[in-house]
Design a protein around this motif. Structure first.
Motif, short mmCIF file in Angstrom:
data_model
loop_
_atom_site.label_atom_id
_atom_site.label_comp_id
_atom_site.label_asym_id
_atom_site.label_seq_id
_atom_site.Cartn_x
_atom_site.Cartn_y
_atom_site.Cartn_z
N LEU A 1 -1.82 -19.54 -15.42
CA LEU A 1 -2.79 -19.49 -14.34
C LEU A 1 -4.20 -19.33 -14.90
CD1 LEU A 1 -3.48 -19.28 -11.32
CD2 LEU A 1 -3.02 -16.83 -11.47
N LYS A 2 -4.37 -18.45 -15.87
CA LYS A 2 -5.68 -18.24 -16.46
C LYS A 2 -6.19 -19.51 -17.15
CE LYS A 2 -5.43 -13.23 -17.13
NZ LYS A 2 -5.40 -12.12 -18.12
N ALA A 3 -5.28 -20.23 -17.79
CA ALA A 3 -5.68 -21.47 -18.46
C ALA A 3 -6.13 -22.52 -17.44
CB ALA A 3 -4.52 -22.01 -19.29
N LYS A 4 -5.40 -22.61 -16.33
CA LYS A 4 -5.79 -23.55 -15.27
C LYS A 4 -7.18 -23.21 -14.74
CE LYS A 4 -1.92 -26.06 -14.59
NZ LYS A 4 -1.87 -27.54 -14.57
N LEU A 5 -7.41 -21.92 -14.50
CA LEU A 5 -8.70 -21.50 -13.95
C LEU A 5 -9.83 -21.70 -14.96
CD1 LEU A 5 -7.46 -18.22 -12.24
CD2 LEU A 5 -8.27 -20.26 -11.05
N LYS A 6 -9.54 -21.52 -16.22
CA LYS A 6 -10.58 -21.64 -17.25
C LYS A 6 -11.01 -23.08 -17.50
CE LYS A 6 -11.60 -20.35 -22.06
NZ LYS A 6 -11.12 -19.64 -23.27
N TYR A 7 -10.02 -23.98 -17.52
CA TYR A 7 -10.31 -25.34 -17.97
C TYR A 7 -10.43 -26.38 -16.85
CZ TYR A 7 -9.25 -23.44 -22.58
OH TYR A 7 -9.26 -22.68 -23.73
N ASN A 8 -10.16 -25.99 -15.62
CA ASN A 8 -10.25 -26.95 -14.51
C ASN A 8 -11.11 -26.36 -13.40
OD1 ASN A 8 -10.00 -28.80 -12.46
ND2 ASN A 8 -7.76 -28.71 -12.35
N PRO A 9 -12.38 -26.73 -13.32
CA PRO A 9 -13.26 -26.16 -12.29
C PRO A 9 -12.93 -26.63 -10.89
CG PRO A 9 -14.40 -27.91 -13.47
CD PRO A 9 -13.09 -27.69 -14.19
N TYR A 10 -12.11 -27.68 -10.77
CA TYR A 10 -11.81 -28.25 -9.45
C TYR A 10 -10.49 -27.77 -8.86
CZ TYR A 10 -15.60 -31.47 -10.55
OH TYR A 10 -16.82 -32.01 -10.88
N THR A 11 -9.67 -27.07 -9.64
CA THR A 11 -8.36 -26.70 -9.12
C THR A 11 -8.48 -25.80 -7.90
OG1 THR A 11 -6.26 -25.62 -9.59
CG2 THR A 11 -8.17 -24.79 -10.78
N PHE A 12 -7.63 -26.04 -6.93
CA PHE A 12 -7.59 -25.22 -5.72
C PHE A 12 -7.25 -23.77 -6.04
CE2 PHE A 12 -5.44 -23.81 -1.74
CZ PHE A 12 -6.52 -23.96 -0.88
N LEU A 13 -6.71 -23.53 -7.22
CA LEU A 13 -6.40 -22.17 -7.64
C LEU A 13 -7.65 -21.29 -7.68
CD1 LEU A 13 -3.87 -23.03 -10.47
CD2 LEU A 13 -3.31 -22.03 -8.25
N HIS A 14 -8.84 -21.90 -7.84
CA HIS A 14 -10.08 -21.12 -7.78
C HIS A 14 -10.31 -20.57 -6.36
CE1 HIS A 14 -11.87 -21.53 -11.75
NE2 HIS A 14 -11.50 -22.80 -11.76
N ASN B 1 -14.37 -11.90 -12.52
CA ASN B 1 -13.57 -11.28 -13.58
C ASN B 1 -12.92 -9.98 -13.12
OD1 ASN B 1 -12.46 -11.28 -16.18
ND2 ASN B 1 -14.08 -9.95 -16.97
N GLN B 2 -12.42 -9.97 -11.88
CA GLN B 2 -11.72 -8.81 -11.38
C GLN B 2 -10.70 -9.22 -10.31
OE1 GLN B 2 -15.01 -6.49 -9.70
NE2 GLN B 2 -14.28 -6.95 -7.66
N GLU B 3 -9.70 -8.39 -10.14
CA GLU B 3 -8.67 -8.66 -9.14
C GLU B 3 -9.15 -8.19 -7.78
OE1 GLU B 3 -3.92 -7.75 -8.30
OE2 GLU B 3 -4.97 -6.83 -9.99
N THR B 4 -8.91 -9.00 -6.75
CA THR B 4 -9.27 -8.62 -5.39
C THR B 4 -8.00 -8.56 -4.56
OG1 THR B 4 -9.68 -10.94 -4.83
CG2 THR B 4 -11.57 -9.62 -5.52
#
Length: 411
Positions: A33-46, A55-58
């Motif tokens: 998950l962290k890799a997806k968020l780091k390397y893909n600015p368009y992923t819906f995971l954002h 940089n914190q959990e909500t």
């Protein structure tokens, strides 16, 4: 008579859809998950993981409101756009093993409440309330409920016609699945599809019981808050993916138990003998082929278990399900597992790709005994739903599994 409507989906632009859409975020391991968020600015995971930006959990409503904000940013940046007119969305998913093809549409909360949309699983009220709160705060749903219907020639003809055209979307993901979407937005075809569904007496939930029930809770709340409620508001419907029964794939969940409830292997086998004819298959892989036959891996050996009909009474369609039989004859009375939803001694895994999983998980010491079953079929699912009964948890592993944010439904 099932109500199935077109809607104006919010969706990614054609050039970005392959980057935007994702699997359900719960599937991803933390590292991936962290890799997806780091390397893909368009992923819906954002959108779904808004705390990554800070940089914190909500958690809770704070997270839900931030999800809404990230969603608005995707719209403001032109990643998402809303269609100008209502449409049905024909979606085809092709995997290395299967092809699934159906229609994404808006289905009726009233149909759910009136048992035209039928259920075969129970839901947890706390989880319903959590997802209702999520929907209320975010204002959208990005994962459709999976519904199935009897194969219909009229609907199939329109689908076949559009499959010959160039898709609006066509992309392949790293798991070697290809995804295609076509828009069905001509009024004549929309009406033909709607009328065809009106002739269908019932739709069946295959996957998404909590999503559908939460949508109904939200609709009830918003109806009460709206003095001008008409029944046509978007909250009176929820997004669904409707596929014919012949396209549905149903797999079994195997059962794994950590201990024998204080019994020795020999004592356990003697207890089983009251309900089953038992045959030791040794190291030979054994997979059951018929209803009421089970495989078991215990102490380095495979066993076949054939239900003794004289020792077990069939009282209704639920009592005939293999998952219910295993619970009533083994898990509860012998292994002492009272609540199969919460007992930490039992675990489940779908038998889709690994026939040796029973052996592997027991041999490595993770579990002491494991059971294999045959898949439950669509007719059994419908019979349970028609009788207003509920299957035991993890009775079915159903495909297709759907991606998030191919189409988004706003309330």
């Amino acid at each position: 008579m099932a109500i199935v409507n077109p809607f104006k989906a919010v969706r990614a632009t054609r050039d970005k859809v392959g980057l935007v859409s994702s699997k359900s975020y719960e599937i991803y391991a933390t590292k991936k998950l962290k890799a997806k968020l780091k390397y893909n600015p368009y992923t819906f995971l954002h959108v779904i993981n808004p705390g990554y930006k800070y940089n914190q959990e909500t958690l809770g409503e704070q997270r839900f409101k931030l999800v809404h904000n990230r969603y608005l940013e995707f719209k403001e940046d032109g990643v998402f756009k809303q269609d100008e007119k209502p449409a049905f969305y024909l979606y085809k998913k092709t995997t290395p093993e299967s092809t699934f093809c159906g229609i994404i549409a808006a289905t009726s909360v009233e149909d759910y409440n009136n048992d035209i949309i039928k259920k075969h699983e129970g839901t947890l009220h706390l989880r319903e309330l959590l997802f209702e709160n999520y929907l209320k705060n975010t204002g959208f749903n990005a994962e459709p409920v999976l519904l199935t219907y009897p194969d219909n020639t009229t609907i199939a003809k329109i689908i076949e016609k559009h499959l010959l055209k160039r898709p609006e979307y066509e992309f392949t993901t790293t798991d070697k699945n290809t995804h295609c979407i076509w828009l069905i937005d001509k009024q004549q075809e929309i009406e033909i599809i709607q009328n065809a569904f009106k002739e269908i007496s019932a739709l069946y939930i295959a996957d998404g019981h909590h999503r559908s029930s939460s949508s109904c809770l939200l609709a009830r709340r918003l109806q009460e808050e709206n003095p001008d409620h008409t029944g046509l508001e978007a909250y009176n419907f929820f997004m669904s993916y409707l596929i014919p029964e012949s396209h549905l794939k149903v797999y079994e969940f195997n059962r794994f138990v950590k201990d024998l409830n204080g019994l020795t292997v020999d004592e356990f086998l003697i207890e089983l003998d009251a309900y089953f004819r038992i045959e030791n298959k040794g190291q030979s892989l054994y997979v059951p082929k018929e209803k009421h036959h089970f495989s078991m891996y215990l102490n380095g050996n495979y066993y076949s278990l054939y239900l003794r009909k004289t020792g077990y009474e069939f009282t209704d369609v639920l009592s005939q399900l293999d998952t219910e039989i295993l619970y009533k004859t083994v898990l509860k009375p012998i292994l002492g597992i009272q609540d199969i939803r919460t007992d930490t001694r039992i675990s489940y895994a779908p038998k889709k790709n690994n026939s040796l999983e029973l052996k592997e998980k027991v041999d490595n010491g993770e579990f002491q005994v494991a059971f294999g079953l045959v898949p439950i079929n669509i007719e059994e699912i419908k019979q349970i739903a028609d009788a207003n009964l509920q299957m035991p948890p993890k009775s079915t592993y159903i495909e297709p599994k759907l991606r998030s944010a191919l189409t988004i439904y706003e309330f």
